[in-house]
Design a protein around this motif. Structure first.
Motif, PDB file in Angstrom:
ATOM      1  N   GLY A 240       0.817  -1.200   0.000  1.00 14.13           N
ATOM      2  CA  GLY A 240       0.000   0.000   0.000  1.00 14.13           C
ATOM      3  C   GLY A 240       0.854   1.255   0.000  1.00 14.13           C
ATOM      4  O   GLY A 240       1.999   1.243  -0.477  1.00 14.13           O
ATOM      5  N   PRO A 241       0.336   2.359   0.552  1.00  8.97           N
ATOM      6  CA  PRO A 241       1.018   3.651   0.456  1.00  8.97           C
ATOM      7  C   PRO A 241       2.430   3.675   1.026  1.00  8.97           C
ATOM      8  O   PRO A 241       3.301   4.383   0.504  1.00  8.97           O
ATOM      9  CB  PRO A 241       0.091   4.586   1.250  1.00  8.97           C
ATOM     10  N   ARG A 242       2.699   2.918   2.085  1.00  6.03           N
ATOM     11  CA  ARG A 242       4.006   3.003   2.734  1.00  6.03           C
ATOM     12  C   ARG A 242       5.126   2.298   1.974  1.00  6.03           C
ATOM     13  O   ARG A 242       6.273   2.301   2.429  1.00  6.03           O
ATOM     14  CB  ARG A 242       3.925   2.418   4.153  1.00  6.03           C
ATOM     15  N   ARG A 243       4.831   1.677   0.839  1.00  8.52           N
ATOM     16  CA  ARG A 243       5.892   0.962   0.125  1.00  8.52           C
ATOM     17  C   ARG A 243       7.023   1.894  -0.297  1.00  8.52           C
ATOM     18  O   ARG A 243       8.154   1.453  -0.491  1.00  8.52           O
ATOM     19  CB  ARG A 243       5.320   0.214  -1.076  1.00  8.52           C
ATOM     20  N   LEU A 244       6.747   3.194  -0.450  1.00 12.94           N
ATOM     21  CA  LEU A 244       7.806   4.147  -0.800  1.00 12.94           C
ATOM     22  C   LEU A 244       8.884   4.190   0.273  1.00 12.94           C
ATOM     23  O   LEU A 244      10.081   4.135  -0.023  1.00 12.94           O
ATOM     24  CB  LEU A 244       7.212   5.544  -1.011  1.00 12.94           C
ATOM     25  N   GLY A 245       8.469   4.276   1.518  1.00 13.96           N
ATOM     26  CA  GLY A 245       9.430   4.427   2.602  1.00 13.96           C
ATOM     27  C   GLY A 245       9.957   3.133   3.165  1.00 13.96           C
ATOM     28  O   GLY A 245      11.083   3.084   3.695  1.00 13.96           O
TER      29      GLY A 245
ATOM     30  N   ARG B  40      12.474  13.277   2.409  1.00 11.89           N
ATOM     31  CA  ARG B  40      12.384  11.817   2.439  1.00 11.89           C
ATOM     32  C   ARG B  40      11.065  11.310   3.030  1.00 11.89           C
ATOM     33  O   ARG B  40      11.036  10.681   4.092  1.00 11.89           O
ATOM     34  CB  ARG B  40      13.557  11.218   3.211  1.00 11.89           C
ATOM     35  N   PRO B  41       9.934  11.518   2.350  1.00  7.66           N
ATOM     36  CA  PRO B  41       8.652  11.011   2.855  1.00  7.66           C
ATOM     37  C   PRO B  41       8.573   9.492   2.746  1.00  7.66           C
ATOM     38  O   PRO B  41       9.292   8.866   1.958  1.00  7.66           O
ATOM     39  CB  PRO B  41       7.625  11.680   1.945  1.00  7.66           C
ATOM     40  N   VAL B  42       7.676   8.897   3.541  1.00  7.84           N
ATOM     41  CA  VAL B  42       7.410   7.463   3.428  1.00  7.84           C
ATOM     42  C   VAL B  42       6.204   7.190   2.543  1.00  7.84           C
ATOM     43  O   VAL B  42       5.968   6.051   2.137  1.00  7.84           O
ATOM     44  CB  VAL B  42       7.198   6.808   4.813  1.00  7.84           C
ATOM     45  N   VAL B  43       5.422   8.217   2.241  1.00 11.42           N
ATOM     46  CA  VAL B  43       4.251   8.108   1.362  1.00 11.42           C
ATOM     47  C   VAL B  43       4.235   9.317   0.442  1.00 11.42           C
ATOM     48  O   VAL B  43       4.471  10.445   0.893  1.00 11.42           O
ATOM     49  CB  VAL B  43       2.933   8.054   2.169  1.00 11.42           C
TER      50      VAL B  43
ATOM     51  N   VAL C  73      -2.841  15.366  -3.543  1.00 10.35           N
ATOM     52  CA  VAL C  73      -1.525  14.795  -3.245  1.00 10.35           C
ATOM     53  C   VAL C  73      -1.402  14.612  -1.736  1.00 10.35           C
ATOM     54  O   VAL C  73      -1.705  15.525  -0.965  1.00 10.35           O
ATOM     55  CB  VAL C  73      -0.400  15.698  -3.764  1.00 10.35           C
ATOM     56  N   THR C  74      -0.991  13.427  -1.322  1.00 10.90           N
ATOM     57  CA  THR C  74      -0.789  13.109   0.091  1.00 10.90           C
ATOM     58  C   THR C  74       0.669  12.719   0.302  1.00 10.90           C
ATOM     59  O   THR C  74       1.174  11.825  -0.372  1.00 10.90           O
ATOM     60  CB  THR C  74      -1.690  11.934   0.535  1.00 10.90           C
ATOM     61  N   VAL C  75       1.314  13.410   1.219  1.00 13.59           N
ATOM     62  CA  VAL C  75       2.703  13.128   1.563  1.00 13.59           C
ATOM     63  C   VAL C  75       2.747  12.846   3.059  1.00 13.59           C
ATOM     64  O   VAL C  75       2.160  13.593   3.851  1.00 13.59           O
ATOM     65  CB  VAL C  75       3.624  14.315   1.216  1.00 13.59           C
ATOM     66  N   ALA C  76       3.401  11.771   3.459  1.00 15.74           N
ATOM     67  CA  ALA C  76       3.420  11.407   4.879  1.00 15.74           C
ATOM     68  C   ALA C  76       4.844  11.145   5.346  1.00 15.74           C
ATOM     69  O   ALA C  76       5.707  10.701   4.583  1.00 15.74           O
ATOM     70  CB  ALA C  76       2.548  10.178   5.130  1.00 15.74           C
ATOM     71  N   PHE C  77       5.045  11.434   6.636  1.00 13.57           N
ATOM     72  CA  PHE C  77       6.333  11.221   7.281  1.00 13.57           C
ATOM     73  C   PHE C  77       6.126  10.423   8.557  1.00 13.57           C
ATOM     74  O   PHE C  77       5.147  10.633   9.278  1.00 13.57           O
ATOM     75  CB  PHE C  77       6.991  12.558   7.634  1.00 13.57           C
TER      76      PHE C  77
ATOM     77  N   ASN D 244       6.440   5.123  -6.633  1.00 17.88           N
ATOM     78  CA  ASN D 244       6.709   3.707  -6.885  1.00 17.88           C
ATOM     79  C   ASN D 244       6.187   3.252  -8.238  1.00 17.88           C
ATOM     80  O   ASN D 244       6.398   2.109  -8.638  1.00 17.88           O
ATOM     81  CB  ASN D 244       6.077   2.829  -5.806  1.00 17.88           C
ATOM     82  N   GLY D 245       5.441   4.116  -8.930  1.00 20.30           N
ATOM     83  CA  GLY D 245       4.919   3.751 -10.234  1.00 20.30           C
ATOM     84  C   GLY D 245       3.691   2.873 -10.190  1.00 20.30           C
ATOM     85  O   GLY D 245       3.344   2.236 -11.191  1.00 20.30           O
TER      86      GLY D 245
END
Length: 396
Positions: free
Chosen positions: A123-128, A217-220, A233-237, A314-315
């Motif tokens: 889900g969303p956290r795969r970036l971080g 360096r966001p995680v989402v 746009v949602t950016v999370a830390f 993440n594409g």
């Protein structure tokens, strides 16, 4: 619905078997294989729509009876559980030691660990934090001959032979039956914050480039459909408290320098989750494209009947048809987007649709160069096509 049977894709109902141990699973595999039947493993039944219809009669084998925590050496930050443990129960166990598995699995109260691995849920956290592939360090599974096989180990650093365990991630249970897994885990972050802002379509590519290069360096970094044709746009830390303040101020400055002077909204906490399909949606798909092509792909996929949600850096793009369309309209849409995904360096798969539509849709996307290798692995590990026959490749 008969509680003793399970129908997959409206096919002939499958009698349900409920083993409680790995040895019982192995016995069932031998029994089913000897009968020339199919073994269809199921867990929380959250992704039964995924894949093609079964091609053999057989049994639905409910693995939720394998639901024990086997070993939890918290100081080593690893945990070994049986495959029928739910993702929510896993994280409740880890929370007692202020640890967690930071992979967003939809419907965690129902989804099992084994099932999440079988479909490579994220889900969303795969970036971080990455995906389940980054946390799996050991498995036990039952092979097609009923033998119980182990791969990997229970420690983070091990060189235990071939990396067979990674083959099972995303294989839809077609290579064997996972009975036990060992996972790396992480300490829970001290603090979390979410930043949201709107973005006009023409500016989205630049915003995503900014987030990719951001020092914060966001995680989402997600993008979803918003009102009026804009994007949300949602950016999370998630970090130490002292670091979080710096991350927020850094991103705020970067956005201002980029000309987004309207100002983002900020809130504490990590109140975001994997996007679910809207009620009544007849079709859901997932595309994986190059991150640099996400903005262009979203522009192609956008429309009045589609709700989009992207893990943009993440594409990964999820699409849900929000209104009833004809099969012909859906087929035209999906084939157009499958071509667009291929042009963007990726592929598109249909995650959910009426079973009658599957014959006309590219359920597993356009054939890719690795398809022959995947079939070879399947024939080698399951030559009699015992596990989930037809579900991944559509043949038996």
């Amino acid at each position: 619905m008969d509680p003793l049977t399970l129908s997959v894709d409206d096919c002939e109902p499958l009698p349900i078997r409920t083993p409680g141990t790995a040895a019982e699973v192995a016995g069932l595999v031998r029994e089913v294989a000897a009968a020339g039947a199919g073994f269809y493993p199921v867990g929380g039944r959250t992704t039964l729509d995924l894949g093609l219809p079964p091609t053999k009669r057989g049994y639905a084998v409910d693995l939720r009876g394998l639901n024990k925590v086997v070993d939890y050496p918290a100081r080593d930050m690893t945990i070994t559980v049986q495959a029928g443990v739910t993702v929510a129960e896993l994280n409740r166990t880890l929370a007692a030691e202020n640890q967690w598995l930071p992979v967003d699995v939809p419907q965690p109260e129902r989804a099992t660990v084994g099932g999440a691995l079988a479909v490579n849920a994220s889900g969303p956290r795969r970036l971080g934090y990455g995906t389940l592939r980054d946390y799996l360090i050991g498995v036990s599974f039952v092979a097609a001959d009923g033998a119980e096989v182990k791969a990997g180990g229970r420690v983070v650093k091990n060189v235990a032979g071939y990396d067979l365990m990674k083959l099972h991630i995303g294989a839809l249970g077609t290579l064997g039956v996972l009975t036990q897994v060992t996972l790396k885990v992480k300490p829970k972050p001290e603090a979390a914050a979410v930043v949201t802002f709107g973005c006009e379509p023409a500016a989205l590519g630049g915003v995503l480039d900014l987030l990719h290069a951001s020092m914060s360096r966001p995680v989402v970094a997600d993008v979803s459909t918003a009102a009026g044709g804009a994007w949300a746009v949602t950016v999370a830390f998630e970090e130490k408290k002292a670091t979080l303040g710096w991350q927020l101020s850094t991103l705020r400055g970067e956005l201002k320098a980029a000309g987004l002077t309207a100002g983002p909204e900020e809130r504490e906490g990590a109140d975001f989750a994997p996007a679910e399909a809207p009620a009544g949606s007849p079709l859901s798909w997932k595309a994986g494209v190059r991150p640099s092509r996400v903005a262009a792909f979203l522009a192609t996929a956008a429309g009045p009947n589609v709700r989009l949600h992207a893990h943009a850096l993440n594409g990964i793009v999820h699409g849900h048809v929000a209104a009833a369309l004809t099969q012909a309209d859906v087929s035209a849409m999906v084939n157009k987007l499958a071509d667009a995904a291929a042009d963007a360096g990726g592929n598109l798969t249909v995650r959910r649709c009426p079973p009658a539509w599957k014959a006309a849709l590219p359920v597993w996307g356009r054939p890719t160069a690795d398809r022959a290798l995947m079939r070879h692995v399947k024939r080698t590990l399951d030559p009699d096509d015992v596990f989930n026959p037809g579900r991944l490749f559509g043949d038996s």
